[in-house]
Write an enzyme that holds these catalytic residues in place. Structure first.
Site, short mmCIF file in Angstrom:
data_model
loop_
_atom_site.label_atom_id
_atom_site.label_comp_id
_atom_site.label_asym_id
_atom_site.label_seq_id
_atom_site.Cartn_x
_atom_site.Cartn_y
_atom_site.Cartn_z
N ARG A 51 -53.18 111.12 6.76
CA ARG A 51 -52.27 109.67 7.41
C ARG A 51 -50.96 109.46 6.63
O ARG A 51 -49.93 109.17 7.09
CB ARG A 51 -53.29 108.70 7.81
CG ARG A 51 -53.24 108.13 8.77
CD ARG A 51 -54.47 107.10 8.83
NE ARG A 51 -55.46 107.61 8.16
CZ ARG A 51 -56.10 108.68 8.79
NH1 ARG A 51 -56.04 108.99 9.92
NH2 ARG A 51 -57.18 109.43 8.29
N THR A 52 -51.45 109.23 5.33
CA THR A 52 -50.34 108.52 4.63
C THR A 52 -49.07 109.53 4.46
O THR A 52 -48.05 109.05 4.60
CB THR A 52 -51.04 108.19 3.40
OG1 THR A 52 -52.32 107.22 3.31
CG2 THR A 52 -50.06 107.40 2.43
N LYS A 80 -49.99 123.59 -13.94
CA LYS A 80 -49.41 124.18 -15.15
C LYS A 80 -49.56 123.21 -16.30
O LYS A 80 -48.86 123.47 -17.01
CB LYS A 80 -48.14 125.04 -14.74
CG LYS A 80 -48.17 125.90 -13.90
CD LYS A 80 -46.54 126.17 -13.52
CE LYS A 80 -46.24 126.93 -12.38
NZ LYS A 80 -44.87 127.12 -12.16
N ARG A 101 -48.83 110.09 -4.17
CA ARG A 101 -50.30 109.75 -4.45
C ARG A 101 -50.91 110.68 -5.48
O ARG A 101 -50.53 111.89 -5.57
CB ARG A 101 -50.60 110.24 -2.86
CG ARG A 101 -52.27 110.15 -3.19
CD ARG A 101 -53.15 110.38 -1.76
NE ARG A 101 -52.74 108.79 -1.11
CZ ARG A 101 -53.47 108.61 0.09
NH1 ARG A 101 -54.59 109.58 0.35
NH2 ARG A 101 -53.43 107.62 0.60
N HIS A 129 -52.63 100.36 -3.10
CA HIS A 129 -52.14 101.41 -2.14
C HIS A 129 -51.26 100.23 -1.16
O HIS A 129 -51.61 99.79 0.00
CB HIS A 129 -53.33 101.69 -1.17
CG HIS A 129 -52.90 102.93 -0.23
ND1 HIS A 129 -51.71 103.12 -0.03
CD2 HIS A 129 -53.90 103.65 0.78
CE1 HIS A 129 -51.58 104.33 1.12
NE2 HIS A 129 -52.71 104.36 1.25
#
Lengths: 303, 148
Positions: A51-52, A80, A101, A129
Site C-alpha cells: 500500500r504505502t 552489501k 521505509r 509513519h
C-alpha cells in the site's frame, strides 16, 4: 528544504493547508496532472509494503512525475552493507524527493540528516509513519467534518504500532480530544507517547476490553498485531487474535463512530463489518493518495 | 596528603564521584587540548568518603562544561582566574548530548549503523529526561551506555 519525518514537522495551520490542498486535488485533478512533469520520486523500501509504496508512486505519477527505487532491502546495496547515509547521498543525485521505509527506528531521520532532497518518512520500524497519520486525519476530517472535540479509541498493538504513535501525537494538538487506549498489558502505549499527553493535559484511559470502550467512541482505530515486530513467535501467537471487531461488538457503537484501520487487516476486523457504513478503512486508501500528492507538492514547494 | 600546584586560569572540578574522572576527562575532550590537566583520583572527602578532582589550566571560555550537569549535578565547578576562585559556575542541562550516552534500543537505527553519532535531546528539562534523536526512546541510567 523541508522533510516529513513526523506529523509534528507541520503546524496545525500547515496541516490544514495540506488537507485543503488534498481537497482541491480531489476536486480539480486535471489542474495538478502535469505539475511535477520532469520530477522524480525515489521510493526506498528496505521493508516490503504494498500500500504505502504504491500509494506514493501513484501520487507522483498522478502529478505527472516519475518514480525510481527499490521494493525491498534484499535488492538494494544494503545487502552489501551500504549505510542509509551513503544510500541517500547517492539517491539525492538521481531524484528530486524520496520516500523511505526502513525496519529500524530513526532511519528516516538519518536519511534527512544526510540528504540534499526532501525526505518523506514512509515508516521507520515501530516508530513513526506520518503520511499514514495525515491520511487518517484527512479521513476523520472528511467524515466527521472536524478534527477537534471527539473521543478516539485505539485498539490492538499500541506498543509497536507506529501508525498509532503518530496519530495520537498529531491529534493531541487539537481542542477537546480524548483517547481510550485498548490493548493487552504487553502491548500498551509506550511512555514517550503518554508523556506527551501528560504534558499537554490530554485525557486518556487505558483498558483491556474493547466492549467496555466502544459505546463512548467517536472514532475507533483498529490495528493489526504485527508479527515482524516480535522477537518471540510464542508472544505473537498468544496476542494476535486478542481483539476481533465484529457486527455484534459494533452494535454498541454510536451511529457515526467510524472504523479506521491502516491495513493490511488480518483477523482483527471481521469481513462482515466491511458493509457497515461506518467502515472507513478502504476510504482511507483513497485519501492516502490525495494526501501524499499534497505532501509531495508541499515538500517540492510546487503548491 | 597529595599536593597539586594551583593553577592561574582554568577550572577545578571538585566532588566528582570516585572513578568518574576519566569519563569526564574524555567527554570534555580534555585529551584533545594542549594544556596541563591534573587528575586526582580517590581523594579523601569528608562528605563523599572518596572523590575525584580534575584541574584544568586553560582559557575559561574554551570549554563547554554543560555535559557535567548531565553526568552529575553535584560536581562543583570552580572557575579560576589570576590564581583565585572567581566564581562557582552554575551548570545547565545541555539541549543535546552527542556521543555521551548510547541508545540501547535494539530497534534503533544506531543498533546496526555503528558509525552514526548517538544523539540525545533534552525532552523534559524538569524531569531531566533525554530521548534518542532517532527512535525517541528514553535514556535510563541503568541502560549502562558508557558508564562502565
Amino acid at each position: 528544504m523541508r522533510h516529513l519525518l513526523t506529523p509534528q514537522d507541520f503546524s496545525v495551520e500547515e496541516l490544514e493547508d495540506l488537507f485543503v490542498l488534498a481537497d482541491d486535488i480531489e476536486n480539480n485533478s486535471a489542474k495538478y496532472s502535469h505539475i511535477c512533469d520532469g520530477k522524480k520520486l525515489a521510493t526506498l523500501f528496505y521493508e516490503p509494503s504494498t500500500r504505502t509504496r504504491l500509494s506514493h508512486e501513484t501520487a507522483m505519477i498522478n502529478l505527472g512525475g516519475s518514480v525510481i527505487g527499490f521494493p525491498s532491502g534484499n535488492v538494494s546495496s544494503a545487502t552489501k552493507g551500504e549505510s542509509v547515509a551513503d544510500t541517500i547521498r547517492v539517491i539525492s543525485c538521481f531524484a528530486d524527493i524520496a520516500a523511505i521505509r526502513h525496519p529500524k527506528e530513526g532511519a528516516a531521520a538519518v536519511a534527512a540528516a544526510y540528504s540534499s532532497i526532501p525526505i518523506i518518512n514512509a515508516g521507520d520500524g515501530g516508530h513513526q509513519h506520518p503520511t499514514q497519520t495525515l491520511l487518517d486525519m484527512q479521513t476523520i476530517r472528511r467524515l466527521k467534518g472536524r478534527l477537534s472535540d471527539m473521543t478516539i479509541g485505539i485498539c490492538g498493538d499500541l506498543k509497536f504500532g507506529r501508525t498509532v504513535h503518530s496519530l495520537v501525537e498529531a491529534m493531541s494538538r487539537y481542542e477537546g480530544i480524548s483517547f481510550v487506549f485498548i490493548s493487552p498489558q504487553e502491548l500498551r502505549m509506550p511512555d514517550y507517547v503518554t508523556d506527551i499527553l501528560h504534558d499537554r493535559g490530554i485525557d486518556y484511559e487505558e483498558v483491556t476490553k474493547l466492549e467496555d470502550a466502544i459505546p463512548k467512541l467517536d472514532v475507533l482505530y483498529m490495528t493489526r498485531v504485527q508479527k515482524e515486530r516480535f522477537f518471540n513467535e510464542e508472544d505473537y501467537i498468544r496476542l494476535k487474535d486478542f481483539y476481533i471487531l465484529d457486527e455484534k461488538k459494533l452494535a454498541a457503537a454510536k451511529p457515526d463512530c467510524y472504523i479506521l484501520h491502516p491495513l493490511p487487516r488480518v483477523n482483527e476486523i471481521a469481513p462482515e463489518v466491511d458493509n457497515d457504513p461506518r467502515a472507513a478503512y478502504f476510504l482511507q486508501v483513497k485519501y492516502g493518495v490525495l494526501v501524499r500528492m499534497a505532501v509531495i507538492l508541499t515538500l517540492l514547494e510546487r503548491n | 596528603m597529595l599536593n597539586v600546584g594551583k593553577i592561574e586560569e582554568g577550572f577545578v572540578l571538585d566532588h566528582i564521584p570516585a572513578g568518574k574522572a576519566m569519563y569526564i576527562y574524555h567527554h570534555l575532550g580534555l585529551d584533545k587540548l594542549d594544556c596541563p590537566v591534573a587528575i586526582i583520583k580517590n581523594a579523601r572527602s569528608n562528605a563523599m568518603g572518596k572523590k575525584d578532582i580534575l584541574k584544568v589550566e586553560c582559557d575559561i571560555d574554551s570549554l563547554n562544561l554543560d555535559v557535567l550537569a548531565f553526568i552529575d549535578h553535584n560536581i562543583t565547578v570552580n572557575v579560576i582566574k589570576d590564581g583565585e576562585i572567581k566564581e562557582k559556575r552554575k551548570l545547565e542541562l545541555p539541549r543535546e548530548l552527542v556521543d555521551v550516552i548510547k541508545c540501547t534500543n535494539p530497534r534503533c537505527i544506531t543498533s546496526i549503523e555503528h558509525e552514526l553519532p548517538h544523539i540525545f535531546y533534552l525532552a523534559d528539562e524538569e524531569r531531566e529526561i533525554y530521548r534518542c534523536k532517532y527512535c525517541d526512546v528514553k535514556y535510563e541510567e541503568n541502560d549502562a551506555g558508557e558508564w562502565n
